[in-house]
Design a protein around this motif. Structure first.
Motif, mmCIF file in Angstrom:
data_model
loop_
_atom_site.group_PDB
_atom_site.id
_atom_site.type_symbol
_atom_site.label_atom_id
_atom_site.label_comp_id
_atom_site.label_asym_id
_atom_site.label_seq_id
_atom_site.Cartn_x
_atom_site.Cartn_y
_atom_site.Cartn_z
ATOM 1 N N LEU A 1 0.811 -1.222 0.000
ATOM 2 C CA LEU A 1 0.000 0.000 0.000
ATOM 3 C C LEU A 1 0.844 1.271 0.000
ATOM 4 N N ALA B 1 -7.728 2.125 -0.702
ATOM 5 C CA ALA B 1 -7.760 0.714 -1.080
ATOM 6 C C ALA B 1 -9.150 0.132 -0.868
ATOM 7 N N GLY C 1 -9.764 -1.365 -4.425
ATOM 8 C CA GLY C 1 -8.448 -1.960 -4.227
ATOM 9 C C GLY C 1 -7.317 -1.297 -4.971
ATOM 10 N N VAL D 1 -4.759 1.869 -5.650
ATOM 11 C CA VAL D 1 -4.140 3.046 -5.035
ATOM 12 C C VAL D 1 -3.066 3.572 -5.974
ATOM 13 N N ARG E 1 -3.143 -1.799 -8.521
ATOM 14 C CA ARG E 1 -4.061 -2.650 -7.774
ATOM 15 C C ARG E 1 -3.321 -3.318 -6.621
ATOM 16 N N VAL E 2 -3.804 -3.073 -5.413
ATOM 17 C CA VAL E 2 -3.205 -3.664 -4.217
ATOM 18 C C VAL E 2 -4.104 -4.770 -3.673
#
Length: 637
Positions: free
Chosen positions: A173, A231, A236, A238, A242-243
């Motif tokens: 993140l 997120a 999801g 950031v 995509r995290v």
């Protein structure tokens, strides 16, 4: 935020807002330290208490959705630490929804000295937390359960928890200024906001450590929490990366458990509630010197994180959260003082600033909010009124630990009554809320979009009432029976103390009278020959010794609690454990006094008044010993 600092005399705060998937605000306000006057910057770290749990559960949910863990698998098969499972198998889903059947005690929660801080598995092994009800039966907030969840993540990654949470979530993140490490890295510790509590400050990252780290050990900044909110609210993604998988976000946000189909429940580690008609997910927290809150509104793409560096900032925080939601979602029922969250001990919001203190939203606190609809009115009496009325206590206390008394005193309670007009009244403190039955055993607030429900034993609505459920509350409420009534315990304590004092003060007074009058008993104290040969003299000394042992035990326990409350409740020192020799001595003396009472009464060697007095003293000793037994204060923790 600025107004809240001024009106409530709070030193500083940090805030992050995400709207439509973008960071709208990430800022610090006020001062990080009252003594130095250092301003809070956007990058000033704050301790966030139980909001840490939301981060822990998000990381675990990510691991589950990747297929490495089964949400309904047995955590005992994963962990190398003991799992309390005497009542049934515990699963990750149980832990994330606080339905593992665990009591909420302070054992191993707080650690004062860095030298005493061990690994998470070591604290889990030393913790004396029991499973007191079958998993899945009802919700009961548990810091220990959250710590087990964090260790499940660590075991799945074969890493320590601090490294696992970094690699699983914080790193991906980009939350570079966030950490569960204790002590904090030097850079974070030096920049950290000072925590302000009554008569105490915690600066440079030197605050009480959390042995059960996943439950409340995280320090973070507003920009980092903004990324966390993104997120959850931006599917999801950031900063274009995509995290979290879209399926992970959906799984985290869906309802995983509820006490009743008509009530809000729990998402995966997040508390479900409604602001008006809008679904909101939330988690708050507190430590001995910080309070925090996090709110997600998925359908509006709106998120808020706030934290304050003072233990008495709960009202300031709630003003901001309620005002923010009213402004952007329209007037709603609000949340009261906070949802069921906490990692700790003490005073403050429903968080970790007190032995599992906390308040539950929807529990009868707060006042009726403005509503555009006409108030509900009952159509006669509820389907049943017998058994509904009484006092209910939130099931977020320790049942088997030596902190039973402190956790019970801080568990929220609600009084329930039914008026002649058929309206159900719930009272907490000085505030009463009104509810109308909309289906059997389900009641809706007269002006707000909130509900509560009762559950009875067996089928239908005719059995004994087992639980009260409040929408938006993690913990169920159970009826307080006569034996568990705190007023009864207070009265019994007062009576037994007076009875025991009559021995300590009365026997010397009687001896003085005998000495003054002269005669065969013309001594202040019995000589050794009488003490060896006369049961009556022995009886007086045995009872007096038991009274003094109990008195010394209580006084020294209070001294320990006053000097080091967190250590006494969480990781009791050897000196505290040694005090229980006095409690055991008092109980043994009580048993001996009972035996002597039978002998003295049978032999008739005392006057009628003397026999009556000794009976009162013995009964007082028995009553006080029972109180210590009830509160788990006979044997050392």
């Amino acid at each position: 935020m600025e107004t809240s600092l001024e009106e409530h005399d709070v030193p500083g705060a940090t805030v992050a807002v995400v709207a439509d998937g973008s960071v709208a605000l990430a800022e610090g306000l006020g001062v990080a330290d009252r003594e130095t006057g250092t301003a809070v910057g956007a990058g000033t770290p704050f301790r966030i208490g139980s909001v840490s749990k939301a981060v822990t559960w998000t990381a675990l949910g990510r691991r589950i959705q990747r297929g490495d863990l089964e949400p309904d698998g047995d955590v005992a098969d994963i962990l190398d630490v003991p799992v309390p499972d005497s009542k049934g198998t515990v699963t990750p889903a149980n832990l994330a929804t606080h339905r593992a059947g665990l009591e909420n005690g302070n054992s191993q929660l707080w650690v004062q000295n860095a030298n005493d801080l061990g690994s998470l598995p070591s604290h889990l092994r030393r913790a004396t937390i029991s499973q007191v009800r079958p998993p899945g039966e009802v919700g009961a907030y548990s810091n220990y359960g959250a710590a087990l969840g964090g260790q499940v993540l660590a075991a799945a990654r074969d890493e320590s928890f601090e490294i696992a949470i970094e690699n699983e979530l914080l790193g991906p993140l980009g939350m570079e200024s966030s950490s569960f490490s204790q002590p904090l890295p030097d850079g974070l510790a030096g920049a950290h906001a000072t925590g302000h509590a009554a008569g105490t400050t915690y600066s440079n990252g030197n605050f009480p450590y959390v042995g059960l780290r996943p439950a409340g050990a995280m320090s973070t900044t507003a920009p980092d929490m903004a990324r966390f909110l993104q997120a959850h609210l931006n599917d999801g993604v950031v900063d274009g990366e995509r995290v979290l998988a879209s399926e992970t976000v959906d799984a985290l946000h869906r309802q995983w458990a509820t006490h009743h189909e008509s009530l809000a429940g729990m998402a995966f580690g997040l508390v479900e509630n409604y602001h008006g008609e809008t679904r909101v997910l939330r988690h708050n927290g507190a430590t001995p010197s910080f309070v925090s809150d996090m709110v997600l509104v998925p359908q509006a793409g709106l998120g808020l994180f706030v934290a304050y560096n003072a233990s008495d900032a709960a009202s300031a925080m709630n003003d901001v959260v309620s005002g923010f939601l009213d402004e952007y979602l329209g007037p709603g029922s609000g949340f009261g003082p906070g949802t069921d969250s906490a990692s700790g001990t003490g005073s403050g919001t429903d968080g970790d600033s007190g032995p599992t203190s906390g308040t539950d939203s929807g529990s009868g606190s707060g006042s009726d909010s403005n509503s555009t609809t006409a108030p509900l009115t009952p159509d006669g009496q509820p389907a049943r009124t017998d058994g509904l009325e009484g006092t209910y206590r939130a099931m977020r206390f320790s049942k088997t630990g030596h902190d039973r008394i402190t956790t019970t005193l801080q568990a929220p309670t609600v009084s329930v009554s039914v008026g002649d007009d058929g309206v159900l009244h719930t009272t907490r403190g000085s505030t009463t809320q009104r509810w109308v039955e909309v289906e059997p055993l389900v009641f809706e607030h007269v002006t707000e979009n909130r509900r509560l429900a009762f559950r009875t034993a067996g089928e239908g609505t005719d059995g004994n009432v087992e639980y009260l459920f409040l929408g938006g509350s993690v913990s169920a409420y159970a009826p307080v029976g006569p034996v568990d009534n705190l007023s009864l315990h207070a009265m019994l304590a007062g009576i037994t103390i007076l009875g025991m004092l009559s021995m300590v003060l009365g026997s010397p007074a009687a001896g003085f009278v005998r000495w003054y009058r002269g005669g065969d008993d013309a001594t202040l104290l019995p000589d050794r020959s009488r003490l060896r040969s006369e049961p009556a003299a022995q009886a007086r000394w045995v009872a007096s010794g038991a009274v003094l042992a109990f008195a010394a035990f209580v006084v020294l326990v209070l001294v320990h609690l006053g000097v080091a409350p967190l250590a006494v409740l969480s990781t009791p020192p050897l000196t505290f454990k040694a005090l229980f020799a006095l409690s055991i001595l008092g109980v043994l003396g009580t048993l001996a006094a009972v035996a002597y009472a039978g002998h003295v009464l049978y032999a008739g060697s005392w006057s009628r008044l003397g026999r009556a007095h000794y009976a009162v003293v013995t009964a007082s000793l028995v009553g006080f010993a029972w109180l210590l037994w009830y509160w788990n204060l006979v044997l050392p923790p």
